[in-house]
Design an enzyme around this catalytic site. Structure first.
Site, PDB file in Angstrom:
ATOM      1  N   HIS A 114       0.839  -1.201   0.000  1.00 43.94           N
ATOM      2  CA  HIS A 114       0.000   0.000   0.000  1.00 43.94           C
ATOM      3  C   HIS A 114       0.880   1.260   0.000  1.00 43.94           C
ATOM      4  CE1 HIS A 114      -3.571   2.390   0.768  1.00 43.94           C
ATOM      5  NE2 HIS A 114      -3.045   2.874   1.884  1.00 43.94           N
TER       6      HIS A 114
ATOM      7  N   GLN B 199       3.941   1.525  -1.160  1.00 49.07           N
ATOM      8  CA  GLN B 199       4.555   1.631  -2.475  1.00 49.07           C
ATOM      9  C   GLN B 199       3.566   2.197  -3.489  1.00 49.07           C
ATOM     10  OE1 GLN B 199       7.848   1.327  -1.338  1.00 49.07           O
ATOM     11  NE2 GLN B 199       8.049   0.636  -3.427  1.00 49.07           N
ATOM     12  N   ASP B 200       2.311   1.780  -3.381  1.00 47.60           N
ATOM     13  CA  ASP B 200       1.251   2.319  -4.239  1.00 47.60           C
ATOM     14  C   ASP B 200       1.138   3.829  -4.080  1.00 47.60           C
ATOM     15  OD1 ASP B 200       0.042   0.535  -5.911  1.00 47.60           O
ATOM     16  OD2 ASP B 200      -1.628   0.082  -4.567  1.00 47.60           O
ATOM     17  N   HIS B 201       1.116   4.274  -2.826  1.00 46.97           N
ATOM     18  CA  HIS B 201       1.017   5.712  -2.551  1.00 46.97           C
ATOM     19  C   HIS B 201       2.208   6.456  -3.146  1.00 46.97           C
ATOM     20  CE1 HIS B 201      -2.430   6.720   0.002  1.00 46.97           C
ATOM     21  NE2 HIS B 201      -2.366   5.465   0.396  1.00 46.97           N
TER      22      HIS B 201
END
Length: 99
Positions: free
Chosen positions: A75, A77-79
């Site tokens: 999550h 890394q997604d951000h």
């Protein structure tokens, strides 16, 4: 730093970067390019901070230290990826507003 702290710190910096980038876009729409550039600068500083943490994780892995991958880190890394993309696109949009 604990793995959860690492993830939350990445999320914090990425979220701040995204907010600064969106603020820069708002300033650019208002033709306030000085403020837009200042906000983009702040976004870049936040992305550097997040990226440094990510780099530490990668270097640790390269040294053979197994990294536990969990949903929270994914999550984070997604951000980070989303914030980087937003900053890059908004920089281009600012150039378009200047034309």
């Amino acid at each position: 730093m604990e793995k959860e702290q690492v993830a939350f710190t990445i999320i914090l910096h990425a979220g701040d970067a995204r907010s600064h980038a969106l603020e820069a876009l708002k300033y650019a729409r208002e033709k306030n390019f000085i403020a837009a550039e200042e906000s983009i600068g702040q976004a870049k500083k936040q992305l550097i901070a997040a990226h440094q943490i990510q780099t530490e994780l990668l270097q640790s892995e390269a040294r053979g230290e197994k990294q536990e991958i969990n949903l929270l880190l994914i999550h984070a890394q997604d951000h980070l990826m989303t914030a980087i993309l937003a900053k890059d696109l908004i920089e281009e949009m600012i150039l378009m507003f200047k034309e």
